[in-house]
Design a protein around this motif. Structure first.
Motif, PDB file in Angstrom:
ATOM      1  N   LEU A   5     -11.150 -30.445   7.904  1.00  0.00           N
ATOM      2  CA  LEU A   5     -10.061 -30.432   7.115  1.00  0.00           C
ATOM      3  C   LEU A   5     -10.376 -30.456   5.639  1.00  0.00           C
ATOM      4  O   LEU A   5      -9.441 -30.754   4.741  1.00  0.00           O
ATOM      5  CB  LEU A   5      -8.862 -31.566   7.446  1.00  0.00           C
ATOM      6  CG  LEU A   5      -8.281 -31.412   8.802  1.00  0.00           C
ATOM      7  CD1 LEU A   5      -7.325 -32.658   8.917  1.00  0.00           C
ATOM      8  CD2 LEU A   5      -7.466 -30.123   8.960  1.00  0.00           C
ATOM      9  N   GLY A   6     -11.516 -30.028   5.318  1.00  0.00           N
ATOM     10  CA  GLY A   6     -11.939 -30.223   3.887  1.00  0.00           C
ATOM     11  C   GLY A   6     -11.433 -29.072   3.088  1.00  0.00           C
ATOM     12  O   GLY A   6     -11.415 -29.283   1.859  1.00  0.00           O
ATOM     13  N   TRP A   7     -10.803 -28.084   3.688  1.00  0.00           N
ATOM     14  CA  TRP A   7     -10.256 -26.979   2.995  1.00  0.00           C
ATOM     15  C   TRP A   7      -8.805 -27.262   2.488  1.00  0.00           C
ATOM     16  O   TRP A   7      -8.180 -26.607   1.737  1.00  0.00           O
ATOM     17  CB  TRP A   7     -10.249 -25.773   3.827  1.00  0.00           C
ATOM     18  CG  TRP A   7      -9.819 -25.996   5.349  1.00  0.00           C
ATOM     19  CD1 TRP A   7     -10.458 -26.378   6.199  1.00  0.00           C
ATOM     20  CD2 TRP A   7      -8.455 -26.073   5.546  1.00  0.00           C
ATOM     21  NE1 TRP A   7      -9.917 -26.577   7.452  1.00  0.00           N
ATOM     22  CE2 TRP A   7      -8.554 -26.286   7.128  1.00  0.00           C
ATOM     23  CE3 TRP A   7      -7.105 -25.999   4.942  1.00  0.00           C
ATOM     24  CZ2 TRP A   7      -7.550 -26.402   7.941  1.00  0.00           C
ATOM     25  CZ3 TRP A   7      -6.114 -26.100   5.922  1.00  0.00           C
ATOM     26  CH2 TRP A   7      -6.272 -26.210   7.278  1.00  0.00           C
ATOM     27  N   VAL A   8      -8.129 -28.499   3.016  1.00  0.00           N
ATOM     28  CA  VAL A   8      -6.615 -28.717   2.918  1.00  0.00           C
ATOM     29  C   VAL A   8      -6.568 -28.845   1.465  1.00  0.00           C
ATOM     30  O   VAL A   8      -7.400 -29.703   0.521  1.00  0.00           O
ATOM     31  CB  VAL A   8      -6.164 -29.816   3.634  1.00  0.00           C
ATOM     32  CG1 VAL A   8      -4.825 -29.945   3.119  1.00  0.00           C
ATOM     33  CG2 VAL A   8      -6.383 -29.460   4.975  1.00  0.00           C
TER      34      VAL A   8
ATOM     35  N   GLN B 262      -7.580 -36.968   4.802  1.00  0.00           N
ATOM     36  CA  GLN B 262      -7.445 -35.668   4.782  1.00  0.00           C
ATOM     37  C   GLN B 262      -6.221 -35.317   5.624  1.00  0.00           C
ATOM     38  O   GLN B 262      -5.153 -34.364   5.242  1.00  0.00           O
ATOM     39  CB  GLN B 262      -8.162 -35.018   5.380  1.00  0.00           C
ATOM     40  CG  GLN B 262      -9.571 -34.999   4.691  1.00  0.00           C
ATOM     41  CD  GLN B 262     -10.958 -34.387   5.148  1.00  0.00           C
ATOM     42  OE1 GLN B 262     -11.061 -34.388   6.375  1.00  0.00           O
ATOM     43  NE2 GLN B 262     -11.866 -33.659   4.615  1.00  0.00           N
ATOM     44  N   ALA B 263      -5.744 -35.904   6.915  1.00  0.00           N
ATOM     45  CA  ALA B 263      -4.590 -35.517   7.315  1.00  0.00           C
ATOM     46  C   ALA B 263      -3.344 -35.943   6.697  1.00  0.00           C
ATOM     47  O   ALA B 263      -2.400 -35.331   6.713  1.00  0.00           O
ATOM     48  CB  ALA B 263      -4.536 -36.325   8.788  1.00  0.00           C
ATOM     49  N   ASN B 264      -3.467 -37.020   5.935  1.00  0.00           N
ATOM     50  CA  ASN B 264      -2.441 -37.506   4.964  1.00  0.00           C
ATOM     51  C   ASN B 264      -2.063 -36.433   3.939  1.00  0.00           C
ATOM     52  O   ASN B 264      -0.972 -36.471   3.644  1.00  0.00           O
ATOM     53  CB  ASN B 264      -2.919 -38.816   4.224  1.00  0.00           C
ATOM     54  CG  ASN B 264      -1.623 -39.565   4.087  1.00  0.00           C
ATOM     55  OD1 ASN B 264      -0.773 -39.958   4.850  1.00  0.00           O
ATOM     56  ND2 ASN B 264      -1.745 -40.124   2.785  1.00  0.00           N
ATOM     57  N   LEU B 265      -3.020 -35.738   3.682  1.00  0.00           N
ATOM     58  CA  LEU B 265      -2.738 -34.264   2.587  1.00  0.00           C
ATOM     59  C   LEU B 265      -1.612 -33.709   3.243  1.00  0.00           C
ATOM     60  O   LEU B 265      -0.578 -33.027   2.560  1.00  0.00           O
ATOM     61  CB  LEU B 265      -3.766 -33.816   2.239  1.00  0.00           C
ATOM     62  CG  LEU B 265      -4.740 -34.538   1.462  1.00  0.00           C
ATOM     63  CD1 LEU B 265      -6.080 -33.531   1.159  1.00  0.00           C
ATOM     64  CD2 LEU B 265      -4.125 -35.018   0.010  1.00  0.00           C
TER      65      LEU B 265
ATOM     66  N   LEU C 279      -8.196 -33.249  14.333  1.00  0.00           N
ATOM     67  CA  LEU C 279      -8.923 -32.508  13.233  1.00  0.00           C
ATOM     68  C   LEU C 279      -9.658 -33.407  12.264  1.00  0.00           C
ATOM     69  O   LEU C 279     -10.825 -33.626  11.832  1.00  0.00           O
ATOM     70  CB  LEU C 279      -8.244 -31.470  12.589  1.00  0.00           C
ATOM     71  CG  LEU C 279      -7.818 -30.151  13.397  1.00  0.00           C
ATOM     72  CD1 LEU C 279      -6.903 -29.264  12.634  1.00  0.00           C
ATOM     73  CD2 LEU C 279      -8.972 -29.544  13.884  1.00  0.00           C
ATOM     74  N   GLY C 280      -8.426 -34.609  11.841  1.00  0.00           N
ATOM     75  CA  GLY C 280      -9.126 -35.381  10.845  1.00  0.00           C
ATOM     76  C   GLY C 280     -10.098 -36.438  11.240  1.00  0.00           C
ATOM     77  O   GLY C 280     -10.954 -36.887  10.731  1.00  0.00           O
TER      78      GLY C 280
ATOM     79  N   ASN D 269      -9.850 -30.591  -0.984  1.00  0.00           N
ATOM     80  CA  ASN D 269     -10.301 -32.183  -0.878  1.00  0.00           C
ATOM     81  C   ASN D 269     -11.581 -32.469  -0.484  1.00  0.00           C
ATOM     82  O   ASN D 269     -12.138 -33.323  -0.992  1.00  0.00           O
ATOM     83  CB  ASN D 269      -9.275 -32.625   0.130  1.00  0.00           C
ATOM     84  CG  ASN D 269      -9.717 -32.500   1.471  1.00  0.00           C
ATOM     85  OD1 ASN D 269     -10.594 -32.997   2.051  1.00  0.00           O
ATOM     86  ND2 ASN D 269      -8.946 -31.551   2.213  1.00  0.00           N
ATOM     87  N   SER D 270     -12.382 -31.367  -0.105  1.00  0.00           N
ATOM     88  CA  SER D 270     -13.896 -31.704  -0.028  1.00  0.00           C
ATOM     89  C   SER D 270     -14.595 -30.825  -0.918  1.00  0.00           C
ATOM     90  O   SER D 270     -14.537 -29.590  -1.068  1.00  0.00           O
ATOM     91  CB  SER D 270     -14.281 -31.193   1.275  1.00  0.00           C
ATOM     92  OG  SER D 270     -15.595 -31.561   1.649  1.00  0.00           O
TER      93      SER D 270
END
Length: 494
Positions: A44-47, A427-430, A33-34, A63-64
């Protein structure tokens, strides 16, 4: 001496029935996804992104900007639902009670969120260059403090509210959470490697050398201490040496399986290891920061070599990374790039986990050829199934290596996507950070200090304490210094 079977001892080896494989599946999905960023798709902008804050209204946000309409709580809720669906699916296939898992995970998630938010309060987490931005005159500069808060909350519940801890136990799966986080971390490390090939290859090569050298020293010394001075049998001494010297719970279990030790052996050892990991998490990152702020990779490698669990080592590396960057900026005016201290810790821990499989194989051969063990009921020598050893090999490493290798090759052959892939890795790192927080809270929940003493584990604690504080910490530090001294992370331009 009694103990409940550790959950890792009863895992089934199927692709959809073990924590290791579910760590792989969840990690690969999140990385995929990232990676959508490289194709111009923001998946993943909603994370939720947790910011350092002085105004609580700005503590959390998507994050986005494309998902700004969700607001802080909306992004936390969306992240919760996403993780709940994924982890509940895993829990179902692994045989957990879905209702209990959902209830427990819900509490774990929101406590972790609260701890993370509290840890980012400006007076606790702001770096010196951002004090004016938050309108404050001072800050402790303790980044990643949310992890420690989560750990402390877990310890309080686990030791003073046993009924609550028992209720949450179905969802308290520290190994699963941290292994998922490590698979995701492979994407970030790969991007860093592409961006700084020379330094990254040096870190990885030296990490391999440090691991081999450290554990050829650690294991025999711990084994001798357990056998000669504390009079443990080989059945106890071998898993103890692996658990204390190699990598905690996973190594103790793999070794116990390889030599056909009774299930109670790695179970009891796992309980002791978890307690010591909790202690190390609370102490070692601050010691490393105090003495090695000018040698960050030494500090990171030391965390990887000294803290005896995947979760503890990687988490302590993350804390140390944040603390050292804050101190270096405050005292030396040097702004190190984030993640390199953590990378040193992760590299050491990943190759330690590879070493688990190799060492379990070696011990299985030795125990079989020299007939060191006997079946407890028959008094006969035995042979160890290589398939059984393979079943105990940490599968999440496959996920990490697939992610690292795939993203690395992708970046090397397509340099134009590196920047976008880096954004996706961020983003994945979040989500990786949330898994780390869940791990910290879970470690605290399952760490029952009073129960260990009540069950008469004094001799095991004695071996662990003597080995850890007598030489493992200091040999690990010496080896880290030998291989990493003078190698500094890249500096972020002002």
């Amino acid at each position: 001496m009694t103990a409940e079977p550790h959950e890792l001892l009863v895992q089934k080896p199927g692709f959809f029935q073990s924590e290791d494989w579910w760590a792989v599946w969840l990690g690969l999905l999140i990385v995929a996804l990232g990676a959508g960023q490289a194709a111009g798709v923001d998946l993943l902008g909603w994370v939720a992104k947790y910011n350092v804050w002085s105004d609580i209204g700005k503590a959390v946000a998507p994050n986005s900007k494309e998902f700004a309409f969700l607001g802080g709580f909306g992004s936390m809720l969306a992240t919760y639902l996403f993780l709940l669906i994924l982890t509940t699916a895993g829990a179902y296939f692994m045989g957990s009670s879905v209702k209990r898992f959902v209830a427990g995970f819900t509490i774990l998630y929101w406590v972790t969120v609260a701890a993370n938010t509290a840890g980012n309060f400006a007076y606790l987490a702001a770096t010196p260059n951002n004090l004016e931005k938050f309108g404050i005159g001072w800050s402790l500069g303790l980044g990643e403090l949310g992890f420690v808060i989560a750990l402390v909350l877990g310890l309080i519940i686990g030791n003073f509210f046993p009924k609550a801890a028992a209720f949450l136990s179905t969802a308290a799966k520290p190994e699963w959470y941290i292994k998922t986080g490590i698979v995701i971390l492979g994407m970030t490390i790969a991007i860093k490697t592409v961006g700084a090939m020379g330094l990254a290859s040096t870190v990885i090569f030296r990490g391999i050398c440090a691991v081999v050298e450290a554990y050829l020293i650690y294991w025999p010394v711990v084994y001798i201490i357990a056998r000669k001075f504390f009079k443990f049998t080989p059945e106890w001494a071998a898993p103890m040496a692996s658990g204390i010297s190699i990598c905690g719970v996973a190594a103790a279990i793999a070794t116990g399986s390889a030599i056909r030790a009774r299930a109670i052996v790695p179970t009891v050892l796992s309980s002791v290891i978890i307690v010591f990991v909790a202690v190390e998490l609370l102490i070692l990152p601050w010691i490393a920061t105090t003495f090695f702020a000018d040698d960050p990779l030494v500090a990171g490698a030391w965390m990887g070599l000294a803290v005896k669990s995947d979760g503890g080592a990687i988490a302590s590396g993350a804390i140390t990374d944040s603390l050292i960057r804050a101190k270096a900026l405050a005292e030396y005016g040097v702004n190190y790039q984030e993640g390199w201290t953590l990378m040193a810790a992760t590299t050491a821990k990943v190759f330690i986990d590879v070493f688990i499989g190799i060492w379990a194989f070696v011990l299985a051969v030795v125990w079989s050829v020299y007939q060191i063990g006997t079946k407890r009921s028959e008094g006969k020598s035995y042979k160890v199934s290589f398939r059984e050893i393979g079943d105990r090999f940490p599968k999440f490493l496959i996920g990490f290596l697939v992610v690292f290798g795939g993203v690395f090759l992708w970046g090397i052959t397509n340099p134009d996507i590196v920047k976008a892939a880096g954004a996706g890795a961020g983003q994945a790192n979040l989500l990786r950070s949330i898994f780390f927080g869940l791990c910290f809270f879970s470690i605290g929940l399952i760490t029952n200090v009073r129960k260990l003493w009540a069950e008469g584990l004094g001799r095991i604690v004695g071996v662990y304490a003597l080995a850890l504080f007598g030489f493992i910490l200091w040999v690990g530090l010496g080896i880290s210094y030998l291989f990493y001294h003078g190698i500094l992370p890249p500096v972020v331009a002002s």
